[in-house]
Design an enzyme around this catalytic site. Structure first.
Site, PDB file in Angstrom:
ATOM      1  CG  ASN A  28       1.815  -0.171   2.047  1.00  0.00           C
ATOM      2  OD1 ASN A  28       1.579   0.159   3.208  1.00  0.00           O
ATOM      3  ND2 ASN A  28       1.202  -1.161   1.448  1.00  0.00           N
ATOM      4  CB  THR A  76       1.808  -8.019  -5.026  1.00  0.00           C
ATOM      5  OG1 THR A  76       3.009  -8.596  -4.469  1.00  0.00           O
ATOM      6  CG2 THR A  76       0.969  -9.099  -5.679  1.00  0.00           C
ATOM      7  CD  GLU A  77       0.709  -2.533  -1.930  1.00  0.00           C
ATOM      8  OE1 GLU A  77       0.080  -2.120  -2.924  1.00  0.00           O
ATOM      9  OE2 GLU A  77       0.503  -2.135  -0.775  1.00  0.00           O
ATOM     10  CB  VAL A  78       3.708  -8.062  -0.731  1.00  0.00           C
ATOM     11  CG1 VAL A  78       4.411  -8.854   0.365  1.00  0.00           C
ATOM     12  CG2 VAL A  78       2.424  -7.449  -0.191  1.00  0.00           C
TER      13      VAL A  78
END
Lengths: 271, 324, 324, 271
Positions: C99, D54-56
């Protein structure tokens, strides 16, 4: 065109000519100083389709027709009023400019030379300055990375020099092919708008070929090319046909003056 | 989280700025009040960094707090005066980059990567070999940047080293006591300074409940866990402005920035009157009104500009019809 | 500026997606409706890229539109099924990153720099020499990344090449007809896709007047001059969600994502019923209601979440007391 | 502590033990799957001072005590409700994680090995996969760059393997000094929370010295270390004193179950 205004300064006409030079559309990055005034004038009169952007992070600024002033520099808060997006400097000078989204950069400087290189850093030797200047701000990257550059500078022999004391902002560096050898892309057509006239550069392809030297293309009313040469620090090339610049229209001049209500830009000695 | 980081500007500077620190002092989120506190605290041997170092940084030079600057633009050197003299006589060392250069270096510092590539500076005199060890500098050759080629396509680029200031002083619109900061408007290189600096000191116009922050977390520019101190400081950016609260005091700025740069005596008189005697920003504002009249701030009161029109909702469903 | 970029999803895909394009298909701003339009248009030879490629990307694989994927996570490969089979039999080529890797590569593409350093991937098998020319891949050795050392401190890092997708398909909350897009909430790698892609196609829940955009320009994620097409598409992210408008339809997603991945027949039946027959997203929503009842969307209606509380003002002074 | 709940699954206790392992404060990055459930439980019960990220792009998420569910994965919109900041993935995995701001990463995976390396990529040979998996997401960078890692994984011999088929996410790689040789920082103390017990690693300094091998430190009630060895694919090191893990309290169990109302996390076969 309406009757030309007969009472104007050369600096006023310089800004107006810079505004006239704007393409009808495209992304325009405003450098510090007079470019802000010239860009605002262009957006409101000559080129409503351009997208004005600043390195501080205002994108696609569309001032209202009755805006009270051209921004007092690129930090003026009024750049947030009418912008489509406001963000930060990495987005502006990085994503927007380095990313290849800037069609035209409009700049000023302390010195310019025959190849259109600019100096915003120092007068004299960098290692032993005669006079130290404020610095380049975003001038360097705009000159390196914009697809076209318009430079707005008063015509003075001490500022139009054979070779800039410090090349902060590459034009064609030292001639044909130099930008590409340095790792930069071709650039142009570039223009210089001075208090005496309009200059192009002798290159058909953004610096690959041609002499890449500055060429006088148009001159302000009632001025002689010799006067330009006197205020130029090298043997200036002159186009075979030197066009005479149209004087300001009444509309141009009144709007320009309305945009500088505090004489922040057009006070002699400040540009 | 629950520990309040709210304190006075003088305490914040005393606790979180050490002699010799590299201090982010930018232009856009100009923390005049915090810089005045640095001058009052008499910090020494600081390095000022920022894409552009504004007039609040000039004061650090003139006060002898900072003797080094790493920047793309030094407001105090724009016109003849003490700052130019200091750069020419060696009492102020400098390493010249550009706005983009410093902004990218701050981003690289924030990202924890060793350097960031740029195609800027190519073709300029910045890279001249005989300028790499210039007498005005302090980084020494090889540490300022490196010319490289991409391993993928051979593209030439300049590698700019990551910059992690020891501390950043910034001014913003609002924060909660935990140090969650919200700012809006064009923000220059301040966005990355909030993340690049090891210690962050922020002054704000308003302290708001955490609920205000959480109600619009997209407006937050740095979370509290990255912030060392929050100072409640109305007019903390004066004579610079704070979008939505007051505009630039160009009159005050034009008068003082020229004056303080003119002579040591002028600087000392200014520092005594506007920095030392007032003791803090509240005292400074009181003096401003004594000096220019109670309407001193009327000229910079905001009377134009917009506010959000359409609703924004961080909405979701708290009960779902779920089948696996 | 003044030229409207508003068009139907089918026109947008026809005009701005070419066979062979590298297409950003992410996870967070999941443009299901636009991906359905790509399937309807029968585009071929596409490469899907994204930090994570969500189920809308799975459809591009199953439909034979995309035969390559460059990503850190492939939703369709999470459980046994056609996508895993395609990756194992070579009909879907892949280059695995992460990611962060893809997000940074998109940022590098947006920044116009040749690569971006990261300290991720160090110590992993990704970098094994015998994996660089793996049979499942398509980039070839030397183009995927490079191990390097910092010229400043010798720090080891991995250079990730810039990624500039030919086109990005994204869904957001709102835009004006010029293509100025506003989005809010956690946004994943979509932020940089808006800037990295050469062509940007965005579908939105609402088309708003430009005045709404200009009233809060800090909410804008990409300016119109970077956007090729804007599609007004309510429920354009379904069965993914759109913050503030509707939540994820986990029931629909769980049912269909397993089913379509099970067999060619199941996929074709789904594609005929939900992609081809409806003709566009409006038809898809009509069919959803016919199929599940008029209350089909009730389960995802937002009934929780917050809105901004405190005022935000982009205020300044339009008249100044100016002395030079 | 109140009476232990006597009716619970090993997976439930695994999540509860993971929550108990959280430090009282610090920045915690949530990986995909069970870490989200365990992190939410910890924030609401064991470690209210941690900052869940979070990575989001959700930073410092503080759910209300009556939150209707643990986020259904890291994309759940409810992560925007209670967050101090919401932004993008470069800010999360770049600025936050690479920048050195993440104290603890909590991860799951398909395989783990004796040195704590994780595999999220493939079963079998990467060049000729037996079974291809979804991929690593942010697992790789969290393992590379977080200061500590907690791994939550069911105790199965096929998943606790001598050597991961593909090391997507480095633990101590192949022993002492390996992280530093690779260019990574030391990391730890790391922990593995399985359905049978709690594991540490034999290194006092984050991987510089010691064997860096996984060591059984605590075991779930009524389980025998031999049972753990049977479900471990190598000759597992066992601490001299193996502590017995406290069973779930009634509060822990009821809150955990309330946070998973759709059995999204704790349905057997899904973790």
């Amino acid at each position: 065109m309406t009757n030309p205004a007969d009472d104007y300064t050369l600096a006023e006409l310089m800004c107006i000519v810079a505004a006239r030079e704007m393409p009808p559309t495209g992304v325009v990055m405003l450098g510090m100083g007079l470019p802000v005034l010239a860009g605002t004038l262009a957006k409101l009169m000559h080129a409503p389709g351009i997208s004005l952007c600043t390195e501080v992070g205002a994108f696609d600024w569309s001032p209202s027709p009755d805006v009270a002033r051209a921004p007092i520099g690129i930090h003026d808060f009024n750049l947030n009023d009418g912008a489509a997006m406001v963000t930060d400097m990495v987005d502006a000078l990085g994503t927007l400019l380095m990313g290849g989204n800037v069609d035209v950069g409009i700049l000023g400087a302390a010195q310019i030379d025959r190849f259109g290189n600019l100096n915003t850093m120092v007068l004299g030797d960098y290692r032993a300055p005669e006079r130290r200047l404020g610095g380049t701000g975003g001038n360097t990257e705009i000159a390196c990375l914009a697809k076209r550059v318009l430079t707005v500078m008063p015509q003075e022999r001490r500022r139009f020099v054979e070779r800039v004391d410090f090349n902060t902002s590459p034009g064609y560096i030292d001639g044909p092919g130099a930008r590409m050898r340095a790792g930069l892309d071709p650039q142009g057509p570039n223009r210089v708008l001075s208090t005496f006239g309009v200059f192009g550069f002798d290159t058909p392809d953004g610096g690959e070929t041609g002499s890449c030297e500055m060429v006088l293309e148009a001159i302000f009313p009632n001025l002689d090319p010799e006067a330009v040469k006197i205020e130029t620090g090298w043997d200036l090339a002159v186009a075979p046909q030197v066009r005479e610049v149209d004087p300001p229209t009444a509309e141009e001049l009144s709007l320009l003056r309305r945009l500088d209500p505090y004489h922040f830009y057009l006070t002699p000695g400040r540009y | 989280m629950a520990v309040s980081k709210l304190m006075s500007e003088n305490e914040a500077i005393e606790r979180f700025v050490d002699d010799g620190d590299t201090v982010y002092v930018g232009y856009t989120a100009a923390a005049y009040g915090l810089c005045h506190a640095i001058v009052r605290a008499g910090k020494k041997g600081l390095e000022a960094v920022g894409g552009s170092v504004g007039p609040q940084g000039t004061m650090l030079f003139l006060a002898g707090c900072a003797d080094r600057v790493r920047s793309g633009y030094i407001a105090g050197a724009l016109r003849p005066g003490l700052v130019q003299d200091m750069m020419e006589d060696g009492s102020l060392k400098y390493e010249d980059y550009s706005n983009q250069g410093i902004a990218l270096m701050l981003m690289a510092g924030a990202l924890g990567i060793p350097f960031i590539p740029t195609r800027s500076f190519l073709g300029t005199d910045y890279l001249r070999p005989d300028y790499q060890d210039h007498p005005g500098g302090f980084l020494g050759p090889g540490q300022k940047w490196a010319e490289m080629e991409s391993p993928f396509d051979g593209q030439k680029f300049v590698a700019l080293p990551a910059l992690r200031p020891d501390v950043a002083v910034l001014h913003a619109q609002r924060a909660d006591e935990d140090g969650n900061v919200q700012a809006w408007g064009h923000i220059g290189d301040a966005k990355w300074a909030f993340w690049a600096a090891r210690k962050v000191i922020v002054s704000v116009e308003e302290i708001v409940p955490h609920e205000v922050i959480a109600a619009d977390p997209g407006r937050t520019v740095v979370p509290g866990f990255r912030v060392s101190a929050v100072v409640h400081m109305p007019f903390g950016a004066h004579p610079s402005g704070c979008l939505g609260y007051y505009d630039f005091d160009y009159a005050f700025q034009a008068a003082t920035s020229t004056r303080i740069n003119r002579s040591r005596e002028d600087w000392q008189a200014f520092a005594d009157e506007w920095i030392h005697a007032p003791g803090d920003r509240a005292g400074y504002i009181r003096h401003l009104k004594e000096h220019f009249g109670d309407d001193a701030l009327d000229a910079i009161r905001v009377n134009a500009g917009q506010s959000p029109q359409a609703p924004v909702h961080y909405g979701y469903a708290d009960q779902l019809r779920f089948r696996l």
